[in-house]
Motif scaffolding. Structure first.
Motif, short mmCIF file in Angstrom:
data_model
loop_
_atom_site.label_atom_id
_atom_site.label_comp_id
_atom_site.label_asym_id
_atom_site.label_seq_id
_atom_site.Cartn_x
_atom_site.Cartn_y
_atom_site.Cartn_z
N ILE A 148 -7.85 9.85 -2.58
CA ILE A 148 -6.62 10.50 -1.94
C ILE A 148 -6.65 9.69 -0.64
O ILE A 148 -5.34 10.33 -0.01
CB ILE A 148 -6.50 12.11 -2.89
N TRP A 149 -7.43 10.62 0.14
CA TRP A 149 -8.17 10.42 1.71
C TRP A 149 -7.95 9.22 1.89
O TRP A 149 -7.04 8.68 2.49
CB TRP A 149 -9.76 10.88 1.54
N ALA A 172 -6.05 6.39 0.32
CA ALA A 172 -4.77 6.05 -0.06
C ALA A 172 -3.85 6.47 1.11
O ALA A 172 -2.81 5.85 1.54
CB ALA A 172 -3.62 6.74 -1.63
N GLU A 173 -4.21 7.60 1.46
CA GLU A 173 -3.25 8.35 2.26
C GLU A 173 -4.03 8.04 3.73
O GLU A 173 -2.49 7.31 4.76
CB GLU A 173 -3.52 9.49 3.12
N ARG A 174 -4.74 7.17 3.93
CA ARG A 174 -5.54 5.85 5.09
C ARG A 174 -4.82 4.63 5.19
O ARG A 174 -3.63 4.50 6.40
CB ARG A 174 -6.84 6.30 5.46
N ARG A 223 -1.81 3.83 3.70
CA ARG A 223 -0.33 4.03 4.26
C ARG A 223 -0.20 4.69 5.13
O ARG A 223 1.35 4.08 5.40
CB ARG A 223 0.44 5.30 3.04
N SER A 224 -1.02 5.56 6.14
CA SER A 224 -0.67 5.92 7.25
C SER A 224 -0.45 4.07 8.33
O SER A 224 0.54 4.35 9.60
CB SER A 224 -1.61 6.38 8.10
N ARG A 245 1.16 -0.15 1.67
CA ARG A 245 1.68 0.29 -0.21
C ARG A 245 0.37 0.20 -1.20
O ARG A 245 0.17 -1.17 -1.24
CB ARG A 245 2.93 -0.51 -0.42
N ARG A 297 -0.26 13.77 -5.22
CA ARG A 297 -0.99 14.32 -3.80
C ARG A 297 -0.52 12.54 -2.89
O ARG A 297 -0.37 12.90 -1.61
CB ARG A 297 -2.41 14.40 -4.31
N THR A 298 -0.32 11.64 -3.51
CA THR A 298 -0.38 10.69 -2.83
C THR A 298 1.08 10.45 -2.53
O THR A 298 0.66 8.44 -1.60
CB THR A 298 -1.07 9.54 -3.62
N ALA A 343 1.73 7.26 -3.94
CA ALA A 343 1.19 6.17 -4.20
C ALA A 343 2.04 5.28 -5.72
O ALA A 343 2.35 6.28 -5.91
CB ALA A 343 -0.16 5.57 -4.35
N ASP A 358 -9.29 18.90 -0.30
CA ASP A 358 -9.20 17.54 0.67
C ASP A 358 -10.38 17.31 1.33
O ASP A 358 -11.20 18.42 0.83
CB ASP A 358 -7.97 17.81 1.82
#
Length: 340
Positions: free
Chosen positions: A71-72, A74-76, A78-79, A83, A121-122, A124, A318
């Motif tokens: 999750i971390w 994927a968020e990194r 995405r920031s 995609r 959560r993501t 994605a 998290d």
């Protein structure tokens, strides 16, 4: 049986039983070794998809923190405007057609609990299926620019550009024996070949394992969300009274300890990993609040009594990563993205 094996693998006084399982462990090791050699020498074929692939996995059975790390990551990504497509096996899913696109509305019974959790959560492009190559291709068809494979370290059929191994620092590698005598899917030397080793530090630093150049992540419990009303509460609001805690994850005790560490009085109810929840699992006559992991929350029976669901709370999880370690991961991602 699962709890008994956990004691055999991780508790010194119970490890005598693992000696009885050593012949099976040697057989497992031989089969796994032949399989690795087959892919390394080209006897079995790995397939490379058209986008870079990052694998997040572990070499032990049970929870190490790989899904929060996914999750971390994927968020990194995405920031950065990337995609992300997340692929995973869909363990426990009953679907008869794979691969399956997963959204936050997909039934966990069909695609597995982790797939639905990751979708929620993501944001994605999550695709579940036993064939990770087919799942990755499907995610790319949907527009994924990078594939993150959750728990695919041993799925050699999918060629990968970056491997991340996640290890629970306190439990380490247990008795360092292969299944079923120990918790290892592959020998400890497998860690030498990954690009990044991640230690999940759940409490104080532990001496059970030391890995040079490993980064450290710390799980952080967030707020609790009512499954019936959507109300959000800080965990501190549950202190001063007893709560029931449910965890059907690879390491349930880690969740219970984390709640206790936040000052809650916990009545623990461990369940097997990926266990499906029934209404009986969340029904307690004393009316005390029921706290559970997000992974368990996606499996709550949809037809459960509304008032009972209102008293059930999903606790967000998290991971915190220090700035220096986060920058080290960023450098790996920079190199990966620059070459594709």
């Amino acid at each position: 049986m699962d709890a008994f094996l956990q004691r055999v693998w991780y508790e010194r006084h119970a490890q005598w039983f693992s000696l009885l399982l050593l012949p099976l462990s040697w057989l497992f090791g031989a089969v796994a070794g032949v399989r690795r050699a087959a892919y390394r020498r080209g006897w079995s074929q790995s397939f490379r998809v058209s986008r870079p692939v990052i694998v997040v996995g572990n070499i032990t059975v049970g929870g190490t923190g790989k899904t929060p790390m996914t999750i971390w990551l994927a968020e990194r990504l995405r920031s950065r405007g990337v995609r992300v497509g997340i692929v995973l096996r869909g363990y426990g899913g009953t679907s008869t057609q794979w691969p399956r696109d997963v959204t936050d509305e997909t039934s966990a019974d069909e695609v597995g609990d982790e797939a639905v959790l990751l979708a929620r959560r993501t944001g994605a492009l999550v695709v579940a299926g036993p064939d990770r190559v087919a799942a990755a291709k499907r995610a790319i068809e949907r527009g994924a620019q990078v594939i993150v494979c959750d728990d695919g370290l041993q799925h050699y059929r999918l060629a990968r550009d970056l491997e991340i191994a996640v290890i629970d620092e306190r439990r380490g590698l247990g008795n360092r024996r292969l299944l079923p005598a120990g918790p290892l899917r592959e020998p400890p030397s497998r860690l030498d070949g990954v690009a990044l080793k991640v230690l999940t530090r759940r409490a104080q630093p532990s001496s059970s394992i030391t890995l040079p150049n490993a980064i450290v992540t710390t799980p952080v419990l967030g707020e609790a969300v009512s499954l019936g009303t959507g109300e959000r509460r800080a965990l501190q609001s549950f202190t001063g009274s007893r709560v029931h805690a449910i965890a059907g994850i690879g390491n349930p005790q880690a969740f219970f300890d984390a709640l206790a560490g936040r000052g809650l009085t916990v009545d623990a109810h461990p369940l097997p990993d990926h266990a499906r929840l029934t209404e009986a699992d969340i029904a307690f006559p004393d009316g005390a609040p029921v706290l559970m992991t997000e992974k368990d929350a996606v499996k709550c029976p949809p037809g459960a009594d509304a008032s009972r669901l209102a008293n059930c709370w999903a606790v967000r999880l998290d991971v915190a990563i220090g700035e220096a370690d986060a920058q080290a991961i960023d450098r790996l991602l920079d190199r990966l993205l620059a070459t594709h």
